[in-house]
Scaffold this active site. Structure first.
Site, PDB file in Angstrom:
ATOM      1  N   LYS A   1     -14.731 -34.925 -50.020  1.00 12.87           N
ATOM      2  CA  LYS A   1     -14.542 -34.828 -48.566  1.00 12.87           C
ATOM      3  C   LYS A   1     -14.646 -33.394 -48.068  1.00 12.87           C
ATOM      4  CE  LYS A   1     -12.709 -35.960 -44.413  1.00 12.87           C
ATOM      5  NZ  LYS A   1     -12.835 -34.623 -43.819  1.00 12.87           N
TER       6      LYS A   1
ATOM      7  N   TRP B   1     -19.012 -25.883 -33.518  1.00 11.57           N
ATOM      8  CA  TRP B   1     -19.440 -25.695 -34.908  1.00 11.57           C
ATOM      9  C   TRP B   1     -20.543 -24.642 -34.980  1.00 11.57           C
ATOM     10  CZ3 TRP B   1     -24.019 -26.587 -37.685  1.00 11.57           C
ATOM     11  CH2 TRP B   1     -23.890 -26.608 -39.084  1.00 11.57           C
TER      12      TRP B   1
ATOM     13  N   PHE C   1     -24.557 -32.211 -32.896  1.00 16.78           N
ATOM     14  CA  PHE C   1     -25.227 -31.903 -34.159  1.00 16.78           C
ATOM     15  C   PHE C   1     -26.638 -31.442 -33.841  1.00 16.78           C
ATOM     16  CE2 PHE C   1     -22.785 -33.232 -37.979  1.00 16.78           C
ATOM     17  CZ  PHE C   1     -21.598 -33.504 -37.322  1.00 16.78           C
TER      18      PHE C   1
ATOM     19  N   THR D   1     -12.767 -29.725 -36.662  1.00 11.90           N
ATOM     20  CA  THR D   1     -13.652 -28.692 -36.118  1.00 11.90           C
ATOM     21  C   THR D   1     -13.478 -28.591 -34.601  1.00 11.90           C
ATOM     22  OG1 THR D   1     -15.189 -29.212 -37.903  1.00 11.90           O
ATOM     23  CG2 THR D   1     -16.083 -27.975 -36.049  1.00 11.90           C
TER      24      THR D   1
ATOM     25  N   LYS E   1     -13.294 -33.936 -36.168  1.00  9.98           N
ATOM     26  CA  LYS E   1     -12.043 -33.808 -35.383  1.00  9.98           C
ATOM     27  C   LYS E   1     -11.401 -32.443 -35.589  1.00  9.98           C
ATOM     28  CE  LYS E   1      -9.671 -37.152 -37.001  1.00  9.98           C
ATOM     29  NZ  LYS E   1     -10.567 -37.737 -37.983  1.00  9.98           N
TER      30      LYS E   1
ATOM     31  N   ALA F   1      -3.407 -40.778 -43.949  1.00  7.69           N
ATOM     32  CA  ALA F   1      -3.472 -41.505 -42.678  1.00  7.69           C
ATOM     33  C   ALA F   1      -3.507 -43.017 -42.897  1.00  7.69           C
ATOM     34  CB  ALA F   1      -4.684 -41.050 -41.882  1.00  7.69           C
TER      35      ALA F   1
ATOM     36  N   PHE G   1      -8.042 -39.950 -39.260  1.00  8.41           N
ATOM     37  CA  PHE G   1      -8.919 -41.112 -39.038  1.00  8.41           C
ATOM     38  C   PHE G   1      -9.254 -41.308 -37.552  1.00  8.41           C
ATOM     39  CE2 PHE G   1      -7.323 -43.281 -43.201  1.00  8.41           C
ATOM     40  CZ  PHE G   1      -8.042 -42.369 -43.934  1.00  8.41           C
TER      41      PHE G   1
ATOM     42  N   ARG H   1      -3.025 -30.306 -40.075  1.00 10.10           N
ATOM     43  CA  ARG H   1      -2.498 -30.671 -41.395  1.00 10.10           C
ATOM     44  C   ARG H   1      -2.953 -29.692 -42.481  1.00 10.10           C
ATOM     45  NH1 ARG H   1      -4.825 -36.468 -41.963  1.00 10.10           N
ATOM     46  NH2 ARG H   1      -6.344 -35.546 -40.567  1.00 10.10           N
TER      47      ARG H   1
END
Ligand code: ADP
Length: 556
Positions: A105, A409, A381, A73, A71, A273, A301, A94
């Site tokens: 993470k 990405w 991906f 990214t 998200k 979250a 999330f 954030r």
């Protein structure tokens, strides 16, 4: 492919003054933190309040895999791509918490060629907001313990204190502690515990406050515990809301940084979250809206959890609803929702992906039920197959929802152009007609039932005996008209992380309710919620180092 930090360290950053100029801010509007970071002055925020607001794009996602679906990214890449196609765009995200940075993470500054810079500083101490929030939180603990030590005039029952200390680390050893040990001059012995800083109610408050006055008002409303007569005790009863606001007067100013492509980004606040609403600050989002024709922001999330709270908690405070919502999906997560084992996600499996599409479809239906236009972004991906991508496009088209592949990405701004064009087209052609999923006039029980049945797709809600008693007590205190902040697993639409796809006929159990009166919501806990994470066996910290010139090594 280079690592995130290798990519970021190879970029020549623009002086932050230059970034500010690109969104019509002058040097006078900035409080500089070195060359590449700045806070925005209060007088500037006030001056900007007269500006018209830009269009708001919310980025959310399907129920993710444990690695995250990208998200942040996509949010960053979409912002860069919008600027590339000539739309004046500002990003609002954030701030990362150090606990997850040192743990598993990773950071919260995007990845690949869609990153915020300077990533190492943002991921480490940044402009000190986390420090200020930690200090304000712990100042309240110290003042509370002192009040009890000095005679406890308010009659606070030390067994019923709900305010905890915080530290911005994953430190499981601090979850339960005893304080005040050592005899009569050392304080009143009591059980206490530590949460991670981003779980502090003060973080949620900082992110929902409209200005300093509102911040002070909300801090005064924090309920810290109960008296021997079971009456709630607030910060204003202790009379320390002024001191706490003073500690936060700099932290409440939004931070300006840049992306790899020099797009302006406000990074400010980062509430959990689960036990909070999981979005960056109102002040930063508002400031971005006053400066950009488009603002891209993110909710923590998936769309059932962070997305719902963005729409039902943040939007009424922001007084502005999104003009479009981007739902990020990955082929690998859809395959997981279709029953594929985690280890097999790199193998082509069109039918499993199609089966897992049910999860995405539910989120699309949900966002549409808020009256908002939806665009699906497939975060590409390297191992995604052409067949899988084509099939996913067709599935989206079959339910009449716009869809674009994004490869920000791997390719940066250029990789997000198709998505940027599609999102602006949707905003121009469709009008958002936003409505919240519940009204605050409804009681807590009905609000929770509405979220469970309409958003999660469940059948029933069961309240534990404790939660039932709390419903009655909270009604007595007049708290039942506040919005609900659901704390649920992010991995499933249900409260069982194993139930993937689009589960039906399930029951959600509400274990406990937690009043966050300063933030202005009631947390409904389903299952156990971790407010102080632990570190994994091999924390990310093991790879970190710094060279003799002060360059960070191994920060992802
Ligand atoms: P979220 O915001 O959903 O938690 P992030 O954007 O932080 O997810 O991404 C999680 C991790 O996945 C990051 O390490 C990021 O670099 C990586 N990532 C994101 N998108 C891709 C992609 N398309 N290909 C490979 N890695 C990706």
């Amino acid at each position: 492919m280079k690592t995130d930090i290798e990519i970021s360290q190879a970029i020549d950053l623009l002086p932050i003054k230059k970034v500010a100029q690109s969104i019509d801010l002058t040097n006078n509007d900035l409080e500089l933190f070195g060359k590449y970071k700045a806070k925005i002055d209060f007088s500037t925020i006030q001056r900007l309040s007269k500006n018209q607001e830009g269009k708001l794009i919310l980025v959310t996602s399907i129920n993710p895999t444990p690695a995250g679906e990208g998200k942040s990214t996509v949010t960053i890449g979409l912002g860069d791509a919008l600027n590339l196609i000539g739309k004046k765009t500002v990003i609002a995200l954030r701030e990362p918490s150090l606990g997850p940075v040192m743990g598993i993470k990773g950071g919260a500054t995007g990845g690949g060629y869609a990153q915020l810079l300077p990533m190492e500083e943002i991921n480490l101490h940044f402009t000190g907001d986390m420090h200020a929030i930690t200090t304000a939180n712990n100042a309240l603990s110290a003042l509370l313990d002192n009040h009890i030590q000095q005679g406890n005039e308010l009659g606070i029952d030390v067994r019923r204190i709900i305010w905890k200390r915080v530290v911005d680390l994953n430190d499981r050893a601090l979850r339960h502690v005893n304080v005040g040990l050592g005899g009569p001059t050392q304080g009143m012995p009591r059980e206490d515990g530590f949460d991670i800083t981003v779980a502090s109610e003060i973080m949620a408050i900082l992110c929902l406050a409209a200005d300093l006055e509102d911040l002070k008002f909300r801090l005064g409303n924090i309920v810290i515990g109960y008296t021997f007569d079971r009456e709630p005790v607030s910060v204003s009863d202790l009379g320390v809301q002024g001191a706490l606001t003073l500690l936060l007067k700099e932290a409440i100013k939004p931070n300006l940084v840049q992306t790899i492509y020099g797009t302006a980004a406000f990074i400010h606040g980062g509430p959990f979250a689960n036990i909070a609403h999981g979005c960056n600050s109102i002040i930063a989002t508002k400031t971005a809206l006053k400066l950009g024709d488009y603002v891209v922001t993110e909710a923590g999330f998936g769309a059932d959890l962070g997305g719902e709270k963005f729409l039902d908690i943040k939007v009424p405070n922001l007084k502005k609803a999104p003009d479009a919502v981007v739902i990020v999906a990955t082929i690998r997560a859809l395959k997981m929702h279709g029953g594929v084992d985690k280890k097999e996600l790199n193998t082509e499996d069109v039918s499993a992906m199609a089966k897992g599409f049910s999860n995405l479809q539910k989120h699309i239906e949900n966002i549409k039920s808020y009256g908002l236009p939806v665009v699906v972004a497939i975060n590409e991906f390297i191992n995604d197959s052409e067949n899988e991508i084509v099939a996913l496009r067709e599935l989206c088209q079959s339910i009449d929802v716009p869809v674009e592949l994004t490869s920000v990405w791997e390719k940066g701004a250029q990789g997000g152009v198709a998505l940027a064009k599609r999102v602006t087209q949707v905003i121009e052609e469709q009008t958002a007609d936003f409505k919240t999923i519940y009204q605050n006039g409804m009681n807590l029980e009905d609000k929770i039932k509405t979220i469970v049945t309409k958003i999660y797709g469940g059948n029933h809600v069961v309240f534990s005996k404790k939660a039932r008693n709390q419903l009655a007590t909270f009604e007595k205190y007049g708290w039942d008209r506040l919005p609900v902040c659901m704390a649920k697993t992010q991995y499933s639409l249900s409260d069982d992380p194993q139930k993937l796809g689009r589960p039906v006929g399930f029951t959600i159990t509400i274990r406990e309710l937690v009043p966050k009166i300063g933030a202005g919501f009631i947390v409904a806990l389903t299952g156990d919620v971790m407010t102080m994470p632990g570190l994994p066996k091999k924390p990310a910290a093991l790879n970190m180092d710094v060279d003799k010139d002060g360059n960070a090594i191994g920060l992802f």
